[in-house]
Design a protein around this motif. Structure first.
Motif, PDB file in Angstrom:
ATOM      1  N   GLN A 150       0.811  -1.362   0.298  1.00 24.97           N
ATOM      2  CA  GLN A 150       0.183  -0.164   0.074  1.00 24.97           C
ATOM      3  C   GLN A 150       0.751   1.136  -0.057  1.00 24.97           C
ATOM      4  OE1 GLN A 150      -2.736  -0.354   3.404  1.00 24.97           O
ATOM      5  NE2 GLN A 150      -3.911  -1.787   2.446  1.00 24.97           N
ATOM      6  N   GLU A 181       2.327   2.016  -3.465  1.00 27.12           N
ATOM      7  CA  GLU A 181       1.396   2.205  -4.393  1.00 27.12           C
ATOM      8  C   GLU A 181       0.967   3.714  -4.146  1.00 27.12           C
ATOM      9  OE1 GLU A 181      -1.804  -0.396  -3.759  1.00 27.12           O
ATOM     10  OE2 GLU A 181      -1.018  -1.908  -5.042  1.00 27.12           O
ATOM     11  N   PHE A 182       0.949   4.302  -2.711  1.00 26.93           N
ATOM     12  CA  PHE A 182       0.624   5.746  -2.350  1.00 26.93           C
ATOM     13  C   PHE A 182       1.855   6.511  -3.050  1.00 26.93           C
ATOM     14  CE2 PHE A 182       2.333   8.568   0.738  1.00 26.93           C
ATOM     15  CZ  PHE A 182       1.196   9.554   0.596  1.00 26.93           C
ATOM     16  N   ASN A 215       1.460   6.912  -6.644  1.00 29.59           N
ATOM     17  CA  ASN A 215       0.375   7.676  -7.125  1.00 29.59           C
ATOM     18  C   ASN A 215       0.770   9.209  -6.691  1.00 29.59           C
ATOM     19  OD1 ASN A 215      -0.995   5.665  -8.018  1.00 29.59           O
ATOM     20  ND2 ASN A 215      -2.190   5.315  -6.046  1.00 29.59           N
ATOM     21  N   ARG A 216       1.459   9.353  -5.763  1.00 30.68           N
ATOM     22  CA  ARG A 216       1.823  10.876  -5.242  1.00 30.68           C
ATOM     23  C   ARG A 216       2.983  11.408  -6.551  1.00 30.68           C
ATOM     24  NH1 ARG A 216      -0.281  14.294  -2.178  1.00 30.68           N
ATOM     25  NH2 ARG A 216       1.442  15.090  -1.490  1.00 30.68           N
ATOM     26  N   ASN A 217       3.240  10.656  -7.785  1.00 32.13           N
ATOM     27  CA  ASN A 217       3.966  10.932  -8.671  1.00 32.13           C
ATOM     28  C   ASN A 217       5.405  11.273  -8.316  1.00 32.13           C
ATOM     29  OD1 ASN A 217       4.239  11.673 -11.557  1.00 32.13           O
ATOM     30  ND2 ASN A 217       4.036  13.623 -11.201  1.00 32.13           N
ATOM     31  N   THR A 242       8.439   3.691 -12.308  1.00 34.54           N
ATOM     32  CA  THR A 242       8.993   4.348 -11.216  1.00 34.54           C
ATOM     33  C   THR A 242      10.096   3.770 -10.976  1.00 34.54           C
ATOM     34  OG1 THR A 242       6.877   5.186 -10.428  1.00 34.54           O
ATOM     35  CG2 THR A 242       8.647   5.612  -8.947  1.00 34.54           C
TER      36      THR A 242
END
Length: 333
Positions: free
Chosen positions: A106, A109-110, A113-115, A139
């Protein structure tokens, strides 16, 4: 809310020029950059970092995933990584995985997703297969304290086998034969390696490994105390090696409660060389884990691989070193 158009109008430059200044483009004169900066300050304009990152495909942020936020080990590591990136105008977003598969996944993924432009991962529960698959994504990441042959280029590690070997070798050279050992959890590779190094040193001195002198701890201070109690009540030993300094501290406190005099009646050694080891009594003999240097190296890996910065050569394997203090009795009989 102030817009980029208002900044360009006040500075007397084009929208493209303001954008170049905001993105630190070198193709802008100092005089023009100064005009734009003054205009932004007068208008109270703050660039939208999310919009910038979408436009430039670069967020200037790096994700850092560690097992725990607290403790004497992770703090210095996080500090060295953050200061290295700060010097390059990059920001660090930190998450904790708590050595749990779901939490680690998790957190990754966080951060993605925060780029984040890249990731530094200190993970323990995720499988090699998951990380190999992750390496095929967009990434980039570097692993700390984890070696996976298929993605060796992504790994920065300590030779934990050598560290365990050096600890036991030092005890043996001081004349200790009955050496108890409190390990870390054996599902963790570094804990396995340190115990294997311990066994290797014993074998070189023709001393059979005695399972009765082994207690499996969890790298926390309480398990050092619990391990000492268990061993002290069930077997005889003159020396105790702990797989990290926190457990060694717990063991020392419990040994004192049992009225043992250290190091005359019990020699104790740790592993990591965290900051407090020189301040406890007796000062703890330990194995230096250069986590600060490894953290900086991981940051340099990201700077080189992701941001194409010139950095010192990337070192992937670090060597542990014996740190001799006063917790081990010299020339024990």
């Amino acid at each position: 809310m102030t817009t980029i158009y208002e900044v360009s109008k006040l500075a007397g430059v084009s929208l493209a020029t303001v954008s170049r200044v905001m993105n630190n483009n070198t193709n802008v004169s100092d005089a023009t950059r100064k005009k734009v900066t003054i205009a932004m300050k007068e208008l109270g304009y703050r660039p939208n970092s999310i919009a910038q990152s979408l436009a430039s495909n670069c967020s200037n942020s790096v994700g850092l995933l560690v097992s725990e936020i607290h403790g004497p080990f992770y703090g210095p590591m996080m500090g060295s990584i953050e200061s290295t990136f700060r010097a390059q105008a990059k920001h660090v977003i930190i998450a904790a995985g708590h050595s749990d598969v779901e939490h680690e996944q998790q957190a990754i993924e966080f951060l993605i997703n925060r780029n984040c432009d890249g990731l530094i991962l200190h993970v323990e529960a995720l499988s090699d297969e998951y990380l190999i698959e992750l390496s095929k994504g967009k990434t980039p990441f570097v692993l700390l304290n984890r070696y996976i042959p298929e993605i060796a280029h992504h790994c920065i590690i300590l030779d934990n086998v050598k560290g365990g070997y050096l600890a036991a070798k030092h005890m043996l050279e001081q004349g200790h034969i009955n050496i108890a050992y409190i390990s870390g959890p054996q599902w963790k590779k570094d804990a396995q390696d340190r115990l294997n190094g311990h066994k290797q040193a014993l074998a070189e001195h023709n001393i059979p490994f005695n399972e009765q002198l082994l207690y499996h701890g969890d790298f926390m201070e309480d398990s050092g105390a619990e391990g000492f109690k268990y061993l002290h009540n069930n077997t005889q030993f003159s020396a105790l090696i702990c797989a990290n300094d926190e457990m060694a501290t717990g063991a020392i406190a419990c040994a004192r409660e049992s009225a043992l005099v250290l190091p005359e009646q019990l020699s104790v050694m740790g592993f990591d060389n965290v900051f407090f080891t020189r301040h406890i009594y007796p000062p703890l003999t330990t194995i230096n884990y250069p986590i600060n240097d490894m953290g900086k190296m991981a940051a340099n890996w990201i700077l080189s691989e992701v941001y194409k910065k010139t950095t010192p050569p990337i070192q992937t394997v670090f060597e542990p070193e014996l740190v001799v203090r006063q917790s081990v009795l010299v020339n024990a009989q």
